[in-house]
Design a protein around this motif. Structure first.
Motif, mmCIF file in Angstrom:
data_model
loop_
_atom_site.group_PDB
_atom_site.id
_atom_site.type_symbol
_atom_site.label_atom_id
_atom_site.label_comp_id
_atom_site.label_asym_id
_atom_site.label_seq_id
_atom_site.Cartn_x
_atom_site.Cartn_y
_atom_site.Cartn_z
ATOM 1 N N ARG A 266 19.305 16.360 -55.418
ATOM 2 C CA ARG A 266 19.260 17.484 -54.482
ATOM 3 C C ARG A 266 17.819 17.894 -54.201
ATOM 4 N NH1 ARG A 266 22.272 22.703 -56.520
ATOM 5 N NH2 ARG A 266 20.404 23.016 -57.758
ATOM 6 N N SER A 267 17.023 18.017 -55.264
ATOM 7 C CA SER A 267 15.630 18.405 -55.093
ATOM 8 C C SER A 267 14.872 17.374 -54.259
ATOM 9 C CB SER A 267 14.938 18.563 -56.450
ATOM 10 O OG SER A 267 15.346 19.754 -57.071
ATOM 11 N N GLU A 268 15.053 16.099 -54.572
ATOM 12 C CA GLU A 268 14.293 15.062 -53.871
ATOM 13 C C GLU A 268 14.719 14.942 -52.416
ATOM 14 O OE1 GLU A 268 13.660 11.445 -55.902
ATOM 15 O OE2 GLU A 268 12.557 12.516 -57.461
ATOM 16 N N LEU A 269 15.991 15.127 -52.181
ATOM 17 C CA LEU A 269 16.526 15.055 -50.820
ATOM 18 C C LEU A 269 15.930 16.171 -49.965
ATOM 19 C CD1 LEU A 269 18.739 13.590 -49.170
ATOM 20 C CD2 LEU A 269 20.405 15.168 -50.154
ATOM 21 N N ASP B 209 27.275 25.647 -43.164
ATOM 22 C CA ASP B 209 26.185 26.094 -44.021
ATOM 23 C C ASP B 209 26.380 25.562 -45.444
ATOM 24 O OD1 ASP B 209 23.886 27.404 -44.639
ATOM 25 O OD2 ASP B 209 24.518 29.265 -43.694
ATOM 26 N N ARG B 210 25.308 25.552 -46.207
ATOM 27 C CA ARG B 210 25.433 25.137 -47.602
ATOM 28 C C ARG B 210 24.721 26.137 -48.490
ATOM 29 N NH1 ARG B 210 25.964 18.619 -47.855
ATOM 30 N NH2 ARG B 210 27.100 18.465 -45.903
ATOM 31 N N GLY B 211 25.334 26.410 -49.614
ATOM 32 C CA GLY B 211 24.839 27.508 -50.438
ATOM 33 C C GLY B 211 23.878 27.149 -51.544
ATOM 34 N N ALA B 212 23.689 25.870 -51.827
ATOM 35 C CA ALA B 212 22.968 25.509 -53.047
ATOM 36 C C ALA B 212 21.701 24.719 -52.748
ATOM 37 C CB ALA B 212 23.893 24.731 -53.977
ATOM 38 N N ARG B 213 20.970 25.154 -51.722
ATOM 39 C CA ARG B 213 19.786 24.401 -51.315
ATOM 40 C C ARG B 213 18.578 24.766 -52.160
ATOM 41 N NH1 ARG B 213 19.642 25.658 -45.181
ATOM 42 N NH2 ARG B 213 17.487 25.050 -45.466
ATOM 43 N N LEU B 214 18.671 24.450 -53.428
ATOM 44 C CA LEU B 214 17.654 24.853 -54.373
ATOM 45 C C LEU B 214 16.807 23.646 -54.763
ATOM 46 C CD1 LEU B 214 17.338 27.653 -55.718
ATOM 47 C CD2 LEU B 214 18.617 26.743 -57.635
ATOM 48 N N ILE B 215 15.504 23.741 -54.531
ATOM 49 C CA ILE B 215 14.613 22.688 -55.022
ATOM 50 C C ILE B 215 14.080 23.147 -56.369
ATOM 51 C CG2 ILE B 215 12.480 21.388 -54.623
ATOM 52 C CD1 ILE B 215 12.891 21.660 -51.678
ATOM 53 N N ALA B 216 14.303 22.340 -57.396
ATOM 54 C CA ALA B 216 13.839 22.731 -58.724
ATOM 55 C C ALA B 216 12.320 22.703 -58.743
ATOM 56 C CB ALA B 216 14.408 21.796 -59.783
#
Lengths: 437, 437
Positions: free
Chosen positions: A135-138, A406-413
Motif C-alpha cells: 500500500r505504501s509503495e503503491l 472513495d477509499r478510507g485507508a490511504r496511509l503511507i507508512a
C-alpha cells in the motif's frame, strides 16, 4: 494415543484455527503457536494492499477467537525448527515446546521458482506487513510521479506490473486500476493517475486457468475495460528495481507485485521428510504426514492428493475443511479411541473478483459472472469474516466505496520515506524544476 | 505583498490545513508540504495506541481534503531546513522550494526537559507510527507476561506507567485500564490482565491542572475506580528499559509512556530567530514571527501571548482557530491589500475523557462531568473528524465497544518481535518452564 497428550498446533490460519476450535469444543488440551497475535482473513488482504480496508478490519486476535475454550492455550512466538526425535518444537527465542501430536498448518509463502533474488523487488502478498508495504509503495509511486517533471519518469513510476494471472493477480490488477482511475483521479495536479499503466503478466495462455475459458475471457474483457493491459504467454525473465523484463523486452516500472506462485512455508522442511516440488508435506487421507505417526499437516503446507492423484489447490476453503475434519477426527480418536477418518474435499466453488459489479464464480458446470457473482462474493466474504465487528465495519466501508469510489485507508507508512524511491535521473530533474517554482 | 506570491505552508495538521483551505477557497496558489501523506486527527490518537481504533480511521489523505481547491498543491516530503536569506525551504532529499511567504505549522514533539535519553524508553504519542508502536508494545507486555512463569516478572511486565497527568495522560491511563480490565480479561490463561497495575505519575499536586479542582478530583476518583494508581507530587528521576524511578524509589515496569510535556517541532530553530523555553517561535498578534516580514507561525509551534501575556495552550482548537484566522486574513491581504487582522482566541472549553461514561468538560464557570460530558465529547469528536466515512466507521466502532467492551484493533506489528522484549531473567525462567511442558 490416549489423553493426556500434548497437542501442539503451529499456525493460526484457516486450517490451524479450525483444528484448535474443534479440539477446544471437545475440551482437549491444546497449544496453538503463531508468530502473529492475530488470525488473518487472507482472501481480503488485497483490499488492504490497495487502500480499501484497514489492516485491523481483517485481523482478529487469536486469543479472542479461542477464549471460550478454556483448554486452548495461545502461544505468541515464532517456530524456528522441529526436533522430530525429541518431539519438540523449537522457538526462535530459544524455548522448546514438547509435543505428543504435532499439527503443522503454517501455510505458504510467495514462491519465486528459484529466483529468490526477485523477492526484494517484487513483493508477494501474504501478511499484514506485506499488505501495508505494498500500500505504501503503491501510493508512493504516485506521490513521486507527482513531484517528477519529465514525462518518461512519470510514466515509468505510474507503470504497475502484476506478475501472475490467477485470482490474486486479477484481484490486485482490478483493484489497483480502480484506485488509480477513480479514487486518486482528482487528487493530483501534475499527473493524471487515471493514465497509470496497469500490466498483468501471465506465463500461461489465459487468465484464471482454474476457471472455464468463458469466465477467463470475461475477466480479461472486464480488466481491459478498466484499462489493464494483459500479457499472456509471456514469461518474466528479468526483475530489478524499476525494470521488468518480459520475453526479452524491458519495461520501466514503478512497482512490481508478485502473484505468480507460492511455495510451502519453509518450516515444512524442518520435519526432515520428503516434500513435493513446492516444498509441501505429503499427507495420507487422514492428513497424517506420510511415514510419521504423530505429525499432521494441512492447508497450504500439505500435499493432499485428490481422487485423480493431483494435490488440492491452496484455497481457504480447503484449509478450513481440512481443519474442521482433522479437529473432529482427532477429538474422537483421542477421547473415544476411534480410528482417524479419511478426509474428502467438497468444493464450494471458485471465485475471483475483478472490480465493481464484476466477479466470476464457478462450481462444476454452474458458472456465474457479472454483478450477481460480485454480490454473492461480497455477501459470502462478509459472512465469513470472523467476528461480528469486522463484518459490520467492512460492510460499511464497502457500501461507502460502492457509493463514492472513495477509499478510507490511504496511509503511507512513515518508514517508507519519500526520498527512498526515485531513481537518480528523476531526482536531478525534480530539483531543477523546484528551483524554478 | 501582491499576487502572484509563492506561498508555502509546512505542516498539514489542524493549523496548516485550515490556512490551506482558506487560501484555496480564495483561489490563491499555495503549496502545502508534509512528511506524511495524511492529516491526523490527533485528539483520538490515544485510541489507536490502545487498540480501540484503526490508524486509517483517524487519518485522511491531505490531497483528498484539498482536492476541491485547484490552486492548492500538496508536496509529500520532509523539510530539513530553512534558508531564510534565500527564501527557500530545504527538503531532506536535497530539493529546495522557494517561497515569498512561509507559514510554519509543524506542531510539537514530545518534550523530555533535557532528558532526551528517556525518549528511547518512554515513547510519546504524536504520530500514527508512535501509536502503532505503543499498541504493539502494550499488547506485547501481556503476551510476554503470559509466557513468563515467575510472578515477579509477570507483575513487572503488567505494570504500565504513564508520566504526566494532563488530558493525554488521563486518557491513556483510563483507556489502558479499561483495555486490561475488560477487553483482555478473559483472553489469557496464565495471567489475569485485570490485575495489571496502571500507574499515572504527575509532578504537580493534582491531575488535569488546567481544570478546576473539583473536576480534577472527579477524574482522580474515576481513574482510581478503574484501578489506576495515581501518584501526584512525584517527579520521575530515572527511566530505563524496565525500570522507573520516582522520588528515589525504583519500580519495575513493562512499559512507560510519556505524556509529561511537549516541545516545539525542531524546525522552529531553523528559522534562526529567538524562541521561547519550549522552542516555540514568538509571534505577534497577526501570527507573524517576531521580526520577520514574511514568516508566520501558528499552532503548537508558535508562542502567541494572550491578554495576560501567557502563551495559548497547545490545543487543537487553538491551532484550528489560528489557521482559519490566518488563512482569511492573508487571503484578504493578498487579494485586496487589506492589513493583517489581529487574532483573538475564543475557548470552546476544555475536555478530557477518563473512560466509559466518564469525562470532564469546563468552559469558564460552566463545568460538566460524568456521562453527559462523555456523550458531548463523543458527539463533538465524531463531528469534528474530517471525512464522512471516518465518522461513520468511528461511530460504529464506538457503539460496538460501548456495548461489548471489545476492541477491534488489537494488532501487534510483526516488526515488534516477541523475543525482543523479555529481560534476561525472564527468558531463562521461561525456558525452564517450557522444558517441563
Amino acid at each position: 494415543m490416549q489423553q493426556p497428550q500434548r497437542i501442539v498446533i503451529v499456525g493460526a490460519g484457516f486450517a490451524g484455527l479450525e483444528v484448535a476450535k474443534a479440539l477446544g469444543k471437545a475440551g482437549i488440551d491444546v497449544t496453538i503457536i503463531d508468530r502473529h497475535n492475530h488470525h488473518l482473513f487472507q482472501p481480503l488482504l488485497y483490499q488492504v494492499a490497495t487502500a480499501a480496508l484497514s489492516a485491523p478490519d481483517i485481523a482478529e486476535p487469536i486469543r479472542r477467537i479461542v477464549r471460550r475454550y478454556p483448554s486452548t492455550k495461545v502461544l505468541f512466538g515464532e517456530v524456528a525448527g522441529i526436533d522430530r526425535d525429541g518431539r519438540r518444537v523449537l522457538l526462535s527465542d530459544g524455548e522448546a515446546i514438547r509435543y505428543d501430536v504435532l499439527i503443522l498448518a503454517t501455510g505458504s509463502v510467495p514462491g519465486y521458482f528459484g529466483r529468490d533474488d526477485w523477492a526484494a523487488v517484487s513483493p508477494g502478498l501474504k501478511t499484514i506487513e506485506d499488505a501495508r508495504k505494498i500500500r505504501s509503495e503503491l501510493l508512493l509511486a504516485f506521490e513521486i510521479a507527482e513531484r517528477a517533471t519529465d514525462p518518461v519518469t512519470q510514466e515509468r513510476l505510474m507503470t504497475i506490473a502484476i506478475i501472475g494471472g490467477g485470482p490474486t493477480g486479477v484481484e490486485l490488477a482490478g483493484s489497483i486500476a480502480e484506485l488509480s482511475r477513480y479514487t486518486l483521479a482528482r487528487d493530483f495536479r501534475n499527473i493524471r493517475p487515471e493514465s497509470a499503466r496497469i500490466i498483468l503478466v501471465e506465463a500461461g495462455p489465459r487468465l484464471l486457468p482454474a476457471f472455464s475459458e468463458k469466465l477467463s475471457e470475461y475477466a480479461a474483457e472486464r480488466l481491459q475495460r478498466l484499462g489493464v493491459k494483459i500479457l499472456t504467454n509471456k514469461a518474466v525473465d528479468h526483475l530489478s528495481d524499476g525494470e521488468l523484463g518480459i520475453a526479452g523486452e524491458r519495461i520501466g516500472v514503478g512497482l512490481v507485485l508478485w502473484a505468480a506462485g507460492v511455495a510451502a512455508s519453509p518450516l515444512a522442511r524442518e520435519v526432515g521428510v520428503e516434500t513435493d516440488w513446492l516444498g509441501r508435506l505429503i499427507v495420507d487421507d487422514t492428513l497424517r504426514v506420510r511415514g510419521e505417526e504423530n505429525i499432521f499437516a494441512l492447508g497450504d503446507v500439505a500435499h493432499f492428493a485428490d481422487a485423480d492423484g493431483r494435490p488440492l489447490p491452496g484455497l481457504a476453503q480447503v484449509a478450513k475443511q481440512q481443519g474442521m475434519h482433522l479437529g473432529h477426527s482427532l477429538a474422537r480418536h483421542l477421547t473415544h479411541g476411534d480410528a482417524l477418518v479419511p478426509f474428502t474435499y467438497r468444493s464450494r466453488g471458485n471465485t475471483a473478483i475483478i472490480g465493481r459489479h464484476a466477479a466470476v464464480f464457478e462450481q462444476g458446470r454452474f458458472k456465474v459472472k457479472g454483478w450477481i457473482a460480485w454480490l454473492a462474493w461480497a455477501i459470502i466474504h462478509i459472512y465469513l469474516l470472523i467476528g461480528f465487528q469486522s463484518r459490520v465495519l467492512v460492510s460499511v466501508q464497502w457500501l461507502w466505496r460502492y457509493a463514492t469510489y472513495d477509499r478510507g485507508a490511504r496511509l503511507i507508512a512513515r518508514e517508507t520515506t519519500p526520498k527512498a524511491r526515485p531513481g537518480p535521473k528523476a531526482a536531478s530533474r525534480k530539483r531543477k524544476r523546484h528551483e524554478k517554482t
